[in-house]
Design an enzyme around this catalytic site. Structure first.
Site, short mmCIF file in Angstrom:
data_model
loop_
_atom_site.label_atom_id
_atom_site.label_comp_id
_atom_site.label_asym_id
_atom_site.label_seq_id
_atom_site.Cartn_x
_atom_site.Cartn_y
_atom_site.Cartn_z
N TYR A 152 0.82 -1.22 0.00
CA TYR A 152 0.00 0.00 0.00
C TYR A 152 0.85 1.27 0.00
CZ TYR A 152 -4.22 -2.75 0.71
OH TYR A 152 -5.26 -3.63 0.54
N LYS B 256 4.57 -14.83 5.08
CA LYS B 256 5.16 -15.65 4.00
C LYS B 256 6.67 -15.40 3.98
CE LYS B 256 3.85 -17.82 0.84
NZ LYS B 256 3.88 -19.30 0.66
N ASP C 59 -0.54 -19.29 3.74
CA ASP C 59 -1.31 -20.24 2.91
C ASP C 59 -1.86 -21.36 3.79
OD1 ASP C 59 1.36 -20.92 3.24
OD2 ASP C 59 1.70 -21.55 1.17
N ASP D 177 -5.88 -7.60 4.81
CA ASP D 177 -7.05 -7.24 3.99
C ASP D 177 -7.78 -8.52 3.56
OD1 ASP D 177 -8.74 -5.56 2.44
OD2 ASP D 177 -7.55 -6.01 0.66
N ASP E 287 -11.58 -10.22 5.13
CA ASP E 287 -12.78 -10.50 4.32
C ASP E 287 -13.18 -11.96 4.44
OD1 ASP E 287 -12.57 -7.85 3.48
OD2 ASP E 287 -13.10 -8.30 1.41
C1 IPM Z 1 -10.48 -2.15 2.80
C2 IPM Z 1 -10.47 -1.95 1.31
C3 IPM Z 1 -9.35 -1.03 0.90
C4 IPM Z 1 -8.06 -1.74 1.24
C5 IPM Z 1 -9.35 -0.57 -0.57
C6 IPM Z 1 -10.62 0.16 -0.92
C7 IPM Z 1 -8.19 0.31 -0.89
O1 IPM Z 1 -10.43 -3.16 0.63
O2 IPM Z 1 -10.66 -1.17 3.52
O3 IPM Z 1 -10.34 -3.29 3.24
O4 IPM Z 1 -7.55 -2.53 0.45
O5 IPM Z 1 -7.55 -1.47 2.32
MN MN Z 2 -10.59 -4.91 1.95
#
Ligand code: IPM
Ligand code: MN
Ligand code: NAD
Length: 342
Positions: free
Chosen positions: A131, A176, A209, A233, A237
């Site tokens: 990032y 990793k 992994d 990230d 999710d």
């Molecule tokens: C999150 C999102 C962001 C990230 C994107 C929108 C840049 O996926 O807040 O998890 O990758 O951090």
């Molecule tokens: Mn995200």
């Protein structure tokens, strides 16, 4: 009398605006209970960018950094801005320039669909890794640099160790380092150092992994998971998937070293969801639970607990948006939650 807390409101794009509308009554409710807070509305997002060419103007950024205590954020992202420039210059800039290193993404009951007990907390480094947005597209190859610095990695790991100790839960580092010898090598070295300082924490490092496979097969056996920005990230999710999906997962970011007045940002884990935006279908639970995380961070524990209990009550009573198999719209779900607020 409490000092007045100033909260910058950035609804952003798409469902970010819809779920923000369900968080705002909670600010009024906290105020009515005697909490001293004021809000500053910031219009930045795709509409503003397309109309004016501005993403986050300097003066607005400085007024948040030096004049606000916290940010409540919806989501950014719009198909009309395919390179995501405004998202970068608003959200990533706020995270990076306010040094909001620690991104806490708890995934726990009551929203869980796996029955009671799933309780995973992801600690994601929030400012570095790939990032840093340094790279290039060249003929025949493309480069994305990932930068990891010792102060940020240490801050994130310290927060994760402290949290695991406080909860008496295990801590797992996702890495990793077998391939990313430099960047993740740094993570592993600092993790081993901190593990010596925290013998009370049951801490292990796992290749990411293998961790993902173990997580899918037995999510209940995980407690706190620490990871760099990119892996964090993805893992957050996946964990959101265990508790009902993107609509229910909250997050709070903060700067433990408090370099600026504005040292915290609350936002749901989900994005602007262009596929359902504008239809009133979004689930506001992630946004509402993010507001509860912010309240707790401000020391407003009774309000945080009341909001979490109200979400649990609404879900237990069968209130559901479409993503959870129900029929309520975003606003009706917000009302169902607030009805149970005590
Ligand atoms: C999150 C999102 C962001 C990230 C994107 C929108 C840049 O996926 O807040 O998890 O990758 O951090
Ligand atoms: Mn995200
Ligand atoms: P997304 O999180 O926006 O959507 C993924 C899926 O989850 C979609 O099917 C969507 O309908 C569903 N979903 C998301 N939020 C929901 C909610 N509150 N209620 C019910 N369903 C919900 O991710 P994406 O589609 O990969 O990205 C869309 C845009 O959002 C992109 O521009 C992306 O960069 C951006 N994004 C922003 C943030 C943020 O602002 N923090 C986070 C993730 C993605």
């Amino acid at each position: 009398m409490d000092t007045c807390i100033r909260i910058a409101l950035i609804p952003g794009d798409g469902v970010g605006r819809e779920v923000m509308a369900e968080a705002l009554p909670l600010l009024d409710w906290a105020r009515a209970r005697g909490r001293s807070l004021e809000t500053v509305d910031l219009p930045y997002g795709a509409d503003h960018f397309l109309a004016t060419g501005e993403t986050l103007p300097e003066v607005a950024f400085a007024s948040v950094r030096d004049g606000c205590d916290a940010i409540l954020f919806g989501a950014v992202g719009d198909p009309r801005v395919p390179d995501g420039r405004h998202a970068e210059e608003i959200l990533l800039r706020l995270r990076q320039e306010l040094e909001l290193t620690v991104n806490h993404r708890p995934c726990r009951s009551p929203a869980t669909r796996l029955g009671t007990g799933l309780d995973i907390e992801v600690f994601r480094e929030n400012t570095e890794g790939p990032y840093c947005l340094q790279g290039s597209t060249e003929p025949g190859r493309a480069v994305d640099l990932a930068i990891h610095t010792e102060p940020a990695v240490r801050r994130l790991l310290e927060a994760a160790f402290r949290r695991a100790a406080r909860l008496d839960r295990s801590l797992t580092l996702a890495h990793k380092a077998n391939v990313l010898k430099h960047g993740h090598g740094l993570w592993l070295r600092l993790f081993v150092e901190l593990r010596r300082e925290h013998p009370e924490v049951d801490a292990r490092a796992m290749h990411a992994d293998a961790l993902l496979c173990a997580l899918v097969q037995g999510p209940m056996s995980f407690g706190v998971i620490a990871a760099d920005n990119y892996l964090g990230d993805l893992i957050s999710d996946l964990c959101a998937g265990f508790i009902g999906g993107m609509g229910v997962a909250p997050s709070l970011s903060w700067a433990p070293h408090r370099p600026f007045r504005c040292a915290t940002l609350a936002e749901p884990v989900h994005g602007s969801a262009p596929d359902i935006a504008g239809q009133g279908l979004a689930n506001p639970v992630g946004m509402i639970l993010s507001t509860a995380l912010l309240f707790r961070h401000l020391g407003w524990d009774p309000e945080a607990e009341a909001i979490e209990a109200a979400v649990a009550r609404a879900l237990e009573s069968g209130a559901r948006t479409r993503d959870l198999g129900g029929t309520l719209g975003c606003a009706a779900m917000g009302i169902a939650i607030r009805t149970g607020l005590r």
